[in-house]
Design a protein around this motif. Sequence first.
Motif, mmCIF file in Angstrom:
data_model
loop_
_atom_site.group_PDB
_atom_site.id
_atom_site.type_symbol
_atom_site.label_atom_id
_atom_site.label_comp_id
_atom_site.label_asym_id
_atom_site.label_seq_id
_atom_site.Cartn_x
_atom_site.Cartn_y
_atom_site.Cartn_z
ATOM 1 N N ARG A 85 -3.551 -2.691 3.074
ATOM 2 C CA ARG A 85 -2.304 -3.510 3.011
ATOM 3 C C ARG A 85 -1.717 -3.471 4.288
ATOM 4 N N ASP A 86 -2.078 -2.760 5.603
ATOM 5 C CA ASP A 86 -1.628 -2.815 6.754
ATOM 6 C C ASP A 86 -2.759 -2.906 7.771
ATOM 7 N N HIS A 117 -5.051 -9.067 -1.509
ATOM 8 C CA HIS A 117 -4.340 -10.100 -2.285
ATOM 9 C C HIS A 117 -4.282 -11.293 -1.725
ATOM 10 N N GLU A 142 -6.918 -0.499 -1.679
ATOM 11 C CA GLU A 142 -6.291 -1.946 -1.297
ATOM 12 C C GLU A 142 -6.010 -1.710 0.303
#
Length: 561
Positions: A380-381, A403, A378
């Motif tokens: 995420r940052d 997401h 994933e």
Amino acid sequence: MIGHDDFVLAAMVEENLLEAANAEKVRQHAAEHGGSPSESVIALGLLDARSVALVKAQVSECPFVDIGSYNIRFGNAALLPREAAESLCAFPLFVCDEIATVGMADPLDLRAVDQLRGLLKQDIDPVLCEPGALAALIERAYSLAGATTRVDASVAGEDRTTGKEPIVAAVNQILAQGLDLGASDIHISPDAMEMQLRYRVDGSLVAVQGPSIDLHAGIVQRLKVMADLDVTQSRRPQDGKFRFSQGGRSVDVRLSLIPTVCGENAVLRLLSSASAIRGFVELGFPQDRLATFERIIDEPHGMVLVTGPTGSGKTTTLYTALKKLNTSDVNIMTIEDPVEIRMPMVRQIQVNASIGMTFASALRSVLRQDPDVVFVGEIRDEETARISIQAALTGHLVLSSLHTNDAAGAIPRLRDLSCPPFAINAALLCVIAQRLVRRVCPHCAKPASVPSLVAQRFGIDPGEPGHVRGTGCGKCGGAGTRGRLGIYEMLTMSAGVRRAIERGASASEIAEAAAADGMRPMCEDGLAKARLGLTTLEEVSRVATVISDDELERAETRAAA
């Protein structure tokens, strides 16, 4: 004297279920092996156990009960000693108005019927059940509900258990039932007066009868032992993993424990194996987009993103792509949190933030391992996004997830993570957005009209042919649905999409550009699958945004063409 099984064998021949020549083979097999003709029919593979049981019920003029079609109360195990249930192969299925309906393998055994009547101390109504299913029910019922002894220190030690202690048996049955149901998660939740046992099946939590609250502490202790956790700690969350094997089946289990006011709540994730990964067609991937997607993942470098909320099947789609790419001449490395499916030949890395092993730090190291394909669980940052883009631009194929609600939303999300438009255009190959919908059970599917409100939302005629709905049967547990499939949309990097990205367009503007170049919205894919009878429009509208008027007009134009 002609026995009952001889009548059953004769009935099989009379009903054309068995050839006369095979009947003689059955008698010979029974004589040689010391079993009954009914057992020999099954052993020789001439008929299945259910068919034999149905013939037995017909001959004995006794009702047949399919145990799998009913929610049997395991608490009935308290009415009959386990030794009697096992020796007589009988179990009280239902109790109503002081009459017990007792499932038996042989309801014509009058001595057993009399013995059961004395043990239950009430009138009984014997019914015939398939012996294997009845034996499994007896094992499960007495393991889950019949054991009331608390776990002691001897059970806490793995080397001092025999596998027959009440707690061990209860945990094994809970896990085995999860495998039987095809559950993705098992929830063991203590309340003030009872312990709730629920399985997540096809995305929904299904409550079943579980052990009494007296067993909760022992079950949690047993799970801690299996996952190698601290059995003395109950005031802070703990996470662990273990492998469960039974009857030739094995599954990796991820355990999460968290303290609540009523005790420790346990959630077990049953992790799929690599052998369970099927193809894109089985996932429900649109046939008219499959060739394009397979061509894209065969590219030597670039980025492929899969988007959607938690539980939408993103990881499964990405692992399906990895399985297709996984050959001996391709070096695949993954960075995951956690590693959910172990794949042969793939180097899989578990993120561990406590020692500084983050997605970004692991990705830097992975790029020095000469990978061809990098799977980042994933993004995420900002750091992970930036390194992933750089990897895609420098000769690596990068697969990852985000997401976002739709495919077009991935572009603004990457911009929010400080990825410049020119880099996105240069690196990105495509974005897949997806949701999971429940499949209509094929065993009880019946033609059905679409509810008027749902039909209005989709702009279709409620009586449009092709739509079906499951009425509920034993195969689907009365739910009317069985299994899930995906509905998808795929945004490819067309010239119009690239121009929209360059000018910093919004997600809706990017979606319009993609639709103008042929992108089919997710909800349109859902509508197509509902028209094929694979799912229902209620399911589609539950998980995805309903088609807008503009999208519907474009869909109807493409359908007419």
